[in-house]
Design an enzyme around this catalytic site. Structure first.
Site, PDB file in Angstrom:
ATOM      1  N   GLU A 152      46.208  36.453  57.307  1.00  0.00           N
ATOM      2  CA  GLU A 152      45.041  37.120  56.716  1.00  0.00           C
ATOM      3  C   GLU A 152      44.173  36.143  55.936  1.00  0.00           C
ATOM      4  O   GLU A 152      44.639  35.433  55.047  1.00  0.00           O
ATOM      5  CB  GLU A 152      45.483  38.271  55.806  1.00  0.00           C
ATOM      6  N   GLU A 158      41.815  35.637  45.608  1.00  0.00           N
ATOM      7  CA  GLU A 158      43.199  35.948  45.978  1.00  0.00           C
ATOM      8  C   GLU A 158      43.939  34.791  46.628  1.00  0.00           C
ATOM      9  O   GLU A 158      45.161  34.825  46.733  1.00  0.00           O
ATOM     10  CB  GLU A 158      43.218  37.192  46.883  1.00  0.00           C
ATOM     11  N   ASP A 185      39.339  40.658  57.496  1.00  0.00           N
ATOM     12  CA  ASP A 185      39.258  41.897  56.721  1.00  0.00           C
ATOM     13  C   ASP A 185      37.815  42.004  56.221  1.00  0.00           C
ATOM     14  O   ASP A 185      37.326  41.083  55.563  1.00  0.00           O
ATOM     15  CB  ASP A 185      40.267  41.795  55.570  1.00  0.00           C
ATOM     16  N   HIS A 188      37.182  41.181  52.504  1.00  0.00           N
ATOM     17  CA  HIS A 188      37.176  39.756  52.134  1.00  0.00           C
ATOM     18  C   HIS A 188      35.980  39.033  52.767  1.00  0.00           C
ATOM     19  O   HIS A 188      35.339  38.205  52.121  1.00  0.00           O
ATOM     20  CB  HIS A 188      38.484  39.084  52.569  1.00  0.00           C
ATOM     21  N   HIS A 211      41.307  44.277  59.502  1.00  0.00           N
ATOM     22  CA  HIS A 211      41.361  45.242  58.396  1.00  0.00           C
ATOM     23  C   HIS A 211      39.943  45.706  58.101  1.00  0.00           C
ATOM     24  O   HIS A 211      39.019  44.895  58.080  1.00  0.00           O
ATOM     25  CB  HIS A 211      41.953  44.605  57.140  1.00  0.00           C
ATOM     26  N   GLU A 247      42.508  49.713  54.940  1.00  0.00           N
ATOM     27  CA  GLU A 247      43.326  49.481  53.743  1.00  0.00           C
ATOM     28  C   GLU A 247      42.569  50.079  52.557  1.00  0.00           C
ATOM     29  O   GLU A 247      42.059  49.348  51.713  1.00  0.00           O
ATOM     30  CB  GLU A 247      43.497  47.980  53.492  1.00  0.00           C
TER      31      GLU A 247
END
Ligand SMILES: [Mn+2]
Length: 294
Positions: A152, A158, A185, A188, A211, A247
C-alpha cells in the site's frame, strides 16, 4: 471488478473475534458485497478450526476474503535490526501459509514496514534495501502459494517509504517478483499524487488492489471530493478487474478512531440503521459509477 469493504466500518475497535466475523460475513453478503477485507493479524492468531468456520460460511455466500495488514513495529521489514526483519519474515510466512485455508489470494497493506510510522528513523535508502530483501524472500513464498502481495502506497503522514505510485513501481521493479505488486488508495493519492487518474494509468498492471474513500475517509460518493468518474475511466483504461475495497472511517473514538485520527463524528451521529444505509448507498454508487466507461 469486485467490490468490498474493510471489516471495521461499524466498530470503534480493531478487535473482531470469530463470532463477530461470522456475523459480518452474513451482513456483508446480504448487502451485496463480493469481498470482505479482514485483518491479517487476526488470521495470524486464529486457530485453524476457526479459519475453517470462516471459510465454510464465506464459501456458502460466494464471498471472497482479502487480508489487510498494518504491522506493528516488531514486524518491521525496513528495520536495520536483523532480528526484527527475521521476525517479520516469520510473521508473514505464517500468514501466507494460512491464507489457502480461507481461499484468500490477496494480502495487502504497508507490509514493507510498520503502521502507522512514528518517524523515529527516516533513512529511506536503508529502509528500501532492508525491506526489498525481505519482500524478495516472501515474494517467492507467495508465488508458490499463488498469492499476490499488494504493497500500500500511503501519504506522508503515515510513512516515508512509499508515498506515490511512481516510487512504488520503482520499488516493486527492484523486488522483481510477479507476486509483489501495489495497492493505491484514493484517500492517500488525493494528498500525494498530481493526478489520481494518471497515477492509476501509470500503475497499469502493477495495480493489484484498490482502496476507495473520500478525502476525509468518508464513504465513496458521500461528498464527491474524489472525481469518481475519472477514477473509473482510468481503471477501464488499464483493464482493471481486481478488488475495489472501501475503507470507510466515520466514527470517532476507540482504537480505530485514534489510529485513523478521527477526532470528530463524521457520521452525522448515525444510528446503526443509518450506518447500514450509508454503506448500501456507497456500494450502489460504486457499482454504477465504475460500470460506466467514460
Ligand atoms: Mn488503504
Amino acid at each position: 471488478m469486485q467490490f468490498g469493504t474493510l471489516y471495521s466500518y461499524w466498530n470503534k475497535e480493531w478487535d473482531c473475534n470469530t463470532a463477530d466475523y461470522l456475523k459480518l460475513i452474513e451482513k456483508i453478503s446480504s448487502i451485496g458485497f463480493d469481498i470482505l477485507e479482514i485483518n491479517a493479524d487476526h488470521v495470524y492468531h486464529m486457530p485453524e478450526s476457526d479459519l475453517k468456520k470462516l471459510n465454510d460460511l464465506r464459501n456458502q455466500h460466494g464471498l471472497k476474503f482479502t487480508l489487510n495488514s498494518g504491522p506493528s513495529k516488531e514486524y518491521d521489514m525496513a528495520s536495520d535490526n536483523k532480528v526484527i526483519r527475521q521476525q517479520a519474515i516469520q510473521y508473514y510466512t505464517k500468514i501466507l501459509e494460512k491464507m489457502p485455508l480461507l481461499k484468500a489470494n490477496t494480502l495487502i497493506g504497508a507490509i514493507y514496514s510498520y503502521w502507522p510510522c512514528d518517524f523515529t528513523s527516516t533513512n529511506k535508502e536503508l529502509a528500501w534495501k532492508n525491506s526489498i530483501a525481505c519482500l524478495r524472500h516472501l515474494g517467492q513464498i507467495a508465488e508458490d502459494l499463488n498469492i499476490t502481495i499488494a504493497l500500500e502506497v500511503l501519504n506522508r503522514n503515515e510513512t516515508y517509504i512509499l508515498t506515490n505510485c511512481q516510487e512504488a513501481v520503482d520499488y516493486c521493479k527492484q523486488i522483481n517478483s510477479k507476486s509483489v505488486k501495489i495497492l493505491l488508495d484514493t484517500y492517500h493519492m488525493n494528498i500525494e499524487e498530481d493526478s489520481i487518474p494518471d497515477a492509476i494509468r501509470y500503475a497499469g498492471d502493477w495495480l493489484a488492489h484498490l482502496h476507495v474513500g473520500e478525502n476525509n475517509r468518508k464513504l465513496p460518493g458521500m461528498n464527491n471530493t474524489i472525481d469518481w468518474p475519472a477514477v473509473a475511466a482510468a481503471l477501464h483504461d488499464i483493464g482493471y478487474d481486481k478488488g475495489v475495497v472501501m475503507e470507510p472511517f466515520i466514527l470517532n473514538g476507540g482504537s480505530v478512531g485514534n489510529a485513523i485520527r478521527v477526532w470528530r463524528d463524521l457520521s452525522n451521529n448515525a444510528t446503526p440503521q443509518q450506518m447500514d444505509n450509508y454503506i448500501i448507498q456507497s456500494l450502489n454508487f460504486l457499482r454504477k459509477t465504475f460500470a460506466i466507461k467514460n
